[in-house]
Design a protein around this motif. Structure first.
Motif, PDB file in Angstrom:
ATOM      1  N   GLY A   1      17.912 -12.708   0.882  1.00 20.64           N
ATOM      2  CA  GLY A   1      18.695 -13.419  -0.127  1.00 20.64           C
ATOM      3  C   GLY A   1      17.894 -14.336  -1.017  1.00 20.64           C
ATOM      4  O   GLY A   1      18.425 -15.296  -1.584  1.00 20.64           O
ATOM      5  N   LEU A   2      16.608 -14.060  -1.151  1.00 23.93           N
ATOM      6  CA  LEU A   2      15.773 -14.881  -2.029  1.00 23.93           C
ATOM      7  C   LEU A   2      15.361 -14.070  -3.256  1.00 23.93           C
ATOM      8  O   LEU A   2      15.207 -12.839  -3.174  1.00 23.93           O
ATOM      9  N   ASP A   3      15.196 -14.764  -4.357  1.00 20.72           N
ATOM     10  CA  ASP A   3      14.707 -14.130  -5.573  1.00 20.72           C
ATOM     11  C   ASP A   3      13.234 -14.519  -5.735  1.00 20.72           C
ATOM     12  O   ASP A   3      12.923 -15.687  -5.973  1.00 20.72           O
ATOM     13  N   ALA A   4      12.384 -13.534  -5.619  1.00 21.11           N
ATOM     14  CA  ALA A   4      10.939 -13.830  -5.626  1.00 21.11           C
ATOM     15  C   ALA A   4      10.510 -14.506  -6.924  1.00 21.11           C
ATOM     16  O   ALA A   4       9.630 -15.366  -6.933  1.00 21.11           O
TER      17      ALA A   4
ATOM     18  N   ARG B   1       6.679  -0.861  -7.097  1.00 18.99           N
ATOM     19  CA  ARG B   1       6.156  -2.178  -7.475  1.00 18.99           C
ATOM     20  C   ARG B   1       7.019  -3.325  -6.957  1.00 18.99           C
ATOM     21  O   ARG B   1       7.442  -4.192  -7.727  1.00 18.99           O
ATOM     22  N   TYR B   2       7.306  -3.286  -5.673  1.00 13.25           N
ATOM     23  CA  TYR B   2       8.066  -4.413  -5.117  1.00 13.25           C
ATOM     24  C   TYR B   2       7.121  -5.456  -4.525  1.00 13.25           C
ATOM     25  O   TYR B   2       7.238  -5.859  -3.385  1.00 13.25           O
ATOM     26  N   TYR B   3       6.170  -5.821  -5.337  1.00 14.91           N
ATOM     27  CA  TYR B   3       5.271  -6.914  -4.956  1.00 14.91           C
ATOM     28  C   TYR B   3       4.852  -7.647  -6.209  1.00 14.91           C
ATOM     29  O   TYR B   3       4.976  -7.113  -7.327  1.00 14.91           O
ATOM     30  N   ARG B   4       4.385  -8.849  -6.037  1.00 17.48           N
ATOM     31  CA  ARG B   4       3.816  -9.566  -7.166  1.00 17.48           C
ATOM     32  C   ARG B   4       2.937 -10.716  -6.680  1.00 17.48           C
ATOM     33  O   ARG B   4       3.189 -11.287  -5.615  1.00 17.48           O
ATOM     34  N   PRO B   5       1.907 -11.057  -7.451  1.00 16.20           N
ATOM     35  CA  PRO B   5       1.111 -12.225  -7.091  1.00 16.20           C
ATOM     36  C   PRO B   5       1.683 -13.474  -7.762  1.00 16.20           C
ATOM     37  O   PRO B   5       2.165 -13.409  -8.890  1.00 16.20           O
ATOM     38  N   VAL B   6       1.635 -14.586  -7.037  1.00 16.08           N
ATOM     39  CA  VAL B   6       1.989 -15.886  -7.626  1.00 16.08           C
ATOM     40  C   VAL B   6       0.883 -16.876  -7.244  1.00 16.08           C
ATOM     41  O   VAL B   6       0.012 -16.552  -6.438  1.00 16.08           O
TER      42      VAL B   6
ATOM     43  N   ASN C   1       5.961  -9.833  -1.020  1.00 14.12           N
ATOM     44  CA  ASN C   1       6.712  -8.580  -0.932  1.00 14.12           C
ATOM     45  C   ASN C   1       8.116  -8.918  -1.438  1.00 14.12           C
ATOM     46  O   ASN C   1       8.908  -9.552  -0.741  1.00 14.12           O
ATOM     47  N   THR C   2       8.393  -8.526  -2.669  1.00 17.45           N
ATOM     48  CA  THR C   2       9.653  -8.955  -3.306  1.00 17.45           C
ATOM     49  C   THR C   2      10.868  -8.320  -2.626  1.00 17.45           C
ATOM     50  O   THR C   2      11.959  -8.881  -2.651  1.00 17.45           O
ATOM     51  N   ARG C   3      10.677  -7.172  -2.017  1.00 18.66           N
ATOM     52  CA  ARG C   3      11.798  -6.534  -1.315  1.00 18.66           C
ATOM     53  C   ARG C   3      12.193  -7.361  -0.083  1.00 18.66           C
ATOM     54  O   ARG C   3      13.386  -7.534   0.191  1.00 18.66           O
ATOM     55  N   HIS C   4      11.198  -7.866   0.619  1.00 24.89           N
ATOM     56  CA  HIS C   4      11.507  -8.730   1.764  1.00 24.89           C
ATOM     57  C   HIS C   4      12.258  -9.980   1.305  1.00 24.89           C
ATOM     58  O   HIS C   4      13.184 -10.440   1.974  1.00 24.89           O
ATOM     59  N   PHE C   5      11.850 -10.513   0.153  1.00 27.62           N
ATOM     60  CA  PHE C   5      12.538 -11.687  -0.391  1.00 27.62           C
ATOM     61  C   PHE C   5      14.014 -11.351  -0.619  1.00 27.62           C
ATOM     62  O   PHE C   5      14.908 -12.101  -0.239  1.00 27.62           O
ATOM     63  N   ALA C   6      14.237 -10.204  -1.244  1.00 25.06           N
ATOM     64  CA  ALA C   6      15.623  -9.806  -1.549  1.00 25.06           C
ATOM     65  C   ALA C   6      16.432  -9.615  -0.268  1.00 25.06           C
ATOM     66  O   ALA C   6      17.610  -9.985  -0.207  1.00 25.06           O
ATOM     67  N   GLU C   7      15.781  -9.060   0.742  1.00 24.78           N
ATOM     68  CA  GLU C   7      16.484  -8.811   2.025  1.00 24.78           C
ATOM     69  C   GLU C   7      17.066 -10.082   2.632  1.00 24.78           C
ATOM     70  O   GLU C   7      18.094 -10.056   3.283  1.00 24.78           O
TER      71      GLU C   7
ATOM     72  N   ARG D   1       1.038  -3.006   4.803  1.00 24.05           N
ATOM     73  CA  ARG D   1       1.917  -2.176   5.642  1.00 24.05           C
ATOM     74  C   ARG D   1       3.269  -2.850   5.896  1.00 24.05           C
ATOM     75  O   ARG D   1       4.031  -2.419   6.754  1.00 24.05           O
ATOM     76  N   GLU D   2       3.513  -3.941   5.183  1.00 28.17           N
ATOM     77  CA  GLU D   2       4.804  -4.661   5.236  1.00 28.17           C
ATOM     78  C   GLU D   2       5.100  -5.254   6.606  1.00 28.17           C
ATOM     79  O   GLU D   2       6.241  -5.391   7.008  1.00 28.17           O
TER      80      GLU D   2
END
Lengths: 322, 453
Positions: free
Chosen positions: B178-181, B313-318, B170-176, B286-287
């Motif tokens: 202070g991380l860059d997904a 689209r605040y998600y991505r697979p890695v 969840n890239t938004r959680h990463f940003a929250e 559901r975050e």
């Protein structure tokens, strides 16, 4: 020929002639009335008997035969003697499941009996509103077991309603279904919640059958509530009590859905009971011979309870006749 | 620049010649197709049964292709049935036992040894599936898929879909926090723990948000998620003698990693996970958790649970984290089209035609079931609609680099034992080595029993 023979009989025997004539009328095709009655009865019973033979006793006998075979549901069964039973004796999962089954039977039977009796007594001794509650309580028995089990799974969640209700009393988080020491008691409690109201009705029938005179006599003799219960209610309720214990134990020995849905037999093997193990061994591991051996063990356990139940019934019947 | 009209000796232009060759080719192809159809129709009516598992994207596509096939071959009737994912194997077992198994079915690749050891599958003729040779067939799939579908040099399964697991962020959680997904996604197991710890939100002993969570609900998911950790630690499920080696040093290390997110980093709550939703990715959708290992998740599934997440689209697979940083890989697993060995010869022939037809339009399969990648390499990866799909490269890489699940006739016993072991370790803090010893002993007993038959 029989007419000629009877013609030679003395007159004193004349009244017998009528009886013999009646007997002859009752005989048809050379069969006595009683025999014919038996045959007609057997004809009525035969379809049910055939049904049971084909779909109950047949599979049971086949399962017993399978328990002596290696069978993967695809290749033909191969006779292995008592090997499957020997494997069970060495299998820690079977031992754990057997112990769990006994714990479950003992726990749920005790709780169902106590709760059922308590509810019946409450209703019978005219606690205000108790009779109205009876219908509501019995509803637990009418709900589909899957729905009930799923609801309880959510209620017993670490952050579910049960823990929320306990919180004001200083009880912290309780992992009801994921702690190996609590999972089985939790399932037993849910079982009692579901089945106790059913047996309450049975107890109530037993309580209503006790003549009021006994209570009045005991009361005149100065017996209090507890003494009346111990010396009047309990002895006269004993046949019902035995019946409830045996039937609920039989019910408990076949439990499958509750642990299957609530815990899947876990955590680890903490709630795995024999019926679940039969299912897994047979249909997941394709070891029908071993599964049949486990089912024979379960059958033996149930047989003990059934024989016990029949003994109690017969004793109670004899006492009633006396 | 002048355009010179090239002509042949007969006076026809080059364009006309090309057009002619094209027309002839089309004619031949049409003739061949008509001949095939004619062959199918020349036979008497054929009634097939076909089973698969339920999946909201895959099952409708299979059904559609079968329907199209029967429309083109009116003499063929297919009784199509589908079952819940976890039930299909048992339904098939009972079907084989009672003589009611379908003529063709989709087999999970980890069940292939179960069917093959009992001679329940018919060999496939790869030429009838449209491949020039066995080599051409093998070259069209990653080796792991072909291995799973092959027995004693004979092909028994036509790999359909195969995929690996990715770490869905969840890239938004990463940003929250202070991380860059894009930059900070965890590439090692230690990083996964650290990042998960940062992403975790708690209120007292209650997790408002789990930084990461493993699935705890089913033995199959436990295996898929644990298998690559074990492999990355250098573990192999069985030694040369067939003894289970999960209790090896590698096994202990892998299980310690598996348990570390809860035990060491305090970033997941296994008791909450096991007791909640049977849909394992629900908390991520559901975050309620920030990272989750999962098979490719279709956009429709995300939209159904969290439309905003899909729209924005605040998600991505890695890729999976690795024991060696940046060298992570997951489990790759999938499904084969197979033929029941007990099906009459004529039905086996028609099933070959059906499977060939089903797989003749891989782009259509992608269009209907994206982002579940097909097992085959040819005919779809270069398609623009595939290339446009966000992060499709990650999904295909996970498929290609993943390790397969152990291929053994005692797979179910192994999976159940590992699942119970993980429960004991995570929920009841059982000793890891002792638990793994118990698992190995139980699996060895099952293996021995299977050997004795």
């Amino acid at each position: 020929m029989s007419t000629a023979h009877s013609a030679r009989l003395p007159d004193a025997a004349a009244p017998d002639r009528g009886e013999r004539a009646a007997g002859a009328r009752l005989r048809r095709g050379g069969l006595r009335f009683g025999r014919r009655l038996q045959l007609v009865g057997a004809a009525f019973v035969l379809p049910a008997l055939l049904f049971f033979l084909a779909f109950k006793f047949g599979p049971m006998l086949w399962a017993m035969e399978l328990s002596l075979s290696a069978y993967d549901m695809v290749s033909a069964p191969r006779f292995v003697g008592l090997e499957n039973y020997a494997k069970l004796a060495e299998d820690p999962v079977f031992r754990a499941s057997l112990i769990n089954t006994f714990v479950y039977i003992a726990g749920s039977t005790a709780l169902i009996t106590l709760a059922g009796l308590a509810l019946a007594l409450a209703i019978n001794t005219a606690v205000p509103g108790a009779r109205h509650c009876m219908t509501a309580m019995f509803l637990t028995n009418l709900m589909p077991i899957i729905a009930v089990t799923l609801v309880w799974r959510f209620l017993l969640h670490p952050f579910g309603l049960v823990n929320q209700l306990l919180q004001p009393f200083g009880v912290g988080r309780v992992d009801w279904l994921t702690d190996e020491n609590l999972a089985m008691p939790a399932i037993i409690a849910v079982t009692a919640w579901r089945f106790a109201p059913y047996f309450m009705v049975v107890f109530l029938a037993g309580l209503l059958a006790i003549p009021k005179d006994y209570y009045e006599a005991a009361e005149i003799d100065g017996a209090g509530v507890v003494r009346r219960f111990v010396h009047v209610t309990l002895p006269l309720l004993m046949p019902t009590l035995f019946f409830v214990v045996v039937v609920s134990a039989l019910l408990a020995s076949r439990i499958f859905l509750m642990p299957y849905i609530m815990t899947g037999g876990g955590p680890g093997d903490a709630t795995r009971v024999l019926s679940m193990l039969i299912y897994e061994t047979g249909f997941s591991y394709l070891k029908m011979g071993e599964a049949a051996a486990i089912s024979v063990v379960l059958f033996a356990i149930m047989l003990v309870f059934t024989v016990l139940q029949m003994q109690i019934f017969m004793r109670s019947e004899r006492a009633h006749l006396r | 620049m002048t355009h010179t009209k090239m002509t042949t000796a007969a006076g026809a232009s080059r364009r006309e010649v090309v057009r002619g060759i094209g027309a002839a080719g089309l004619g031949l192809a049409a003739g061949a197709a008509t001949a095939r159809r004619a062959r199918a129709q020349a036979r008497g009516p054929v009634s097939l049964s076909f089973w698969t598992f339920e999946n909201p994207q895959q099952r409708p596509w299979i059904h559609k292709r079968i329907r199209l096939f029967t429309e083109r071959n009116p003499n063929v009737r297919v009784d199509f049935q589908y079952f819940p994912f976890g039930d299909l194997g048992q339904k098939l077992s009972v079907g084989f036992a009672t003589g009611t198994a379908p003529d063709g079915f989709v087999s999970q690749d980890w069940f292939m040894p179960t069917w093959l050891s009992r001679n329940l599958l018919a060999p496939l003729d790869v030429r009838k599936l449209g491949y020039a040779s066995g080599e051409a067939f093998a070259a069209d799939f990653p080796p792991a898929f072909v291995e799973g579908a092959t027995h004693n040099g004979q092909v028994y399964g036509y790999p359909l879909w195969f995929y690996g697991f990715c770490n869905y962020l969840n890239t938004r959680h990463f940003a929250e926090v202070g991380l860059d997904a894009e930059r900070d996604w965890p590439k090692s197991w230690e990083e996964l723990g650290e990042v998960a710890r940062r992403l975790t939100v708690k209120e007292g002993d209650r997790f408002v948000r789990q930084g990461f969570k493993f699935a705890m609900h089913a033995a199959q998911w436990t295996m898929i998620q644990f298998n690559p950790i074990f492999h990355q630690c250098g573990g192999r499920w069985f030694d040369a003698q067939g003894r289970c080696t999960i209790n090896s040093e590698a096994g202990v290390r892998a299980m310690t990693i598996r348990a570390s997110i809860a035990r060491q980093y305090g970033a997941e709550d296994p008791a909450d996970t096991i007791a909640t939703n049977p849909l394992p990715q629900m908390d991520w959708l559901r975050e309620r958790c920030s990272m989750f290992f999962c098979h490719p998740i279709p956009p429709a599934a995300i939209t159904s649970q969290n439309p905003r997440m899909e729209q924005e689209r605040y998600y991505r697979p890695v890729q999976y984290p690795g024991v060696e940083r940046g060298k992570g890989y997951s489990t790759t697993y999938g499904f084969n089209l197979v033929v029941n060995a007990r099906a009459p010869r004529e039905k086996q022939e028609v099933l070959h035609e059906l499977y060939r037809f089903m797989m003749s339009d891989p782009a259509d399969a992608w269009a209907d079931a994206a982002p579940f990648p097909l097992a085959r390499k040819s005919g779809w990866v270069d398609n623009p609609s595939v290339q446009r799909f966000p992060h499709v490269a990650e999904i295909i890489r996970a498929r290609d680099e993943g390790v397969p699940l152990p291929r053994t006739t005692v797979y179910n016993e192994l999976a159940d034992q590992v699942h119970r072991g993980v429960q004991r370790i995570l929920l009841n803090r059982a000793d890891i080595k002792a638990t793994l010893d118990g698992i190995a002993a139980a699996v060895d007993r099952a293996t021995e029993a299977a050997r004795r038959g």
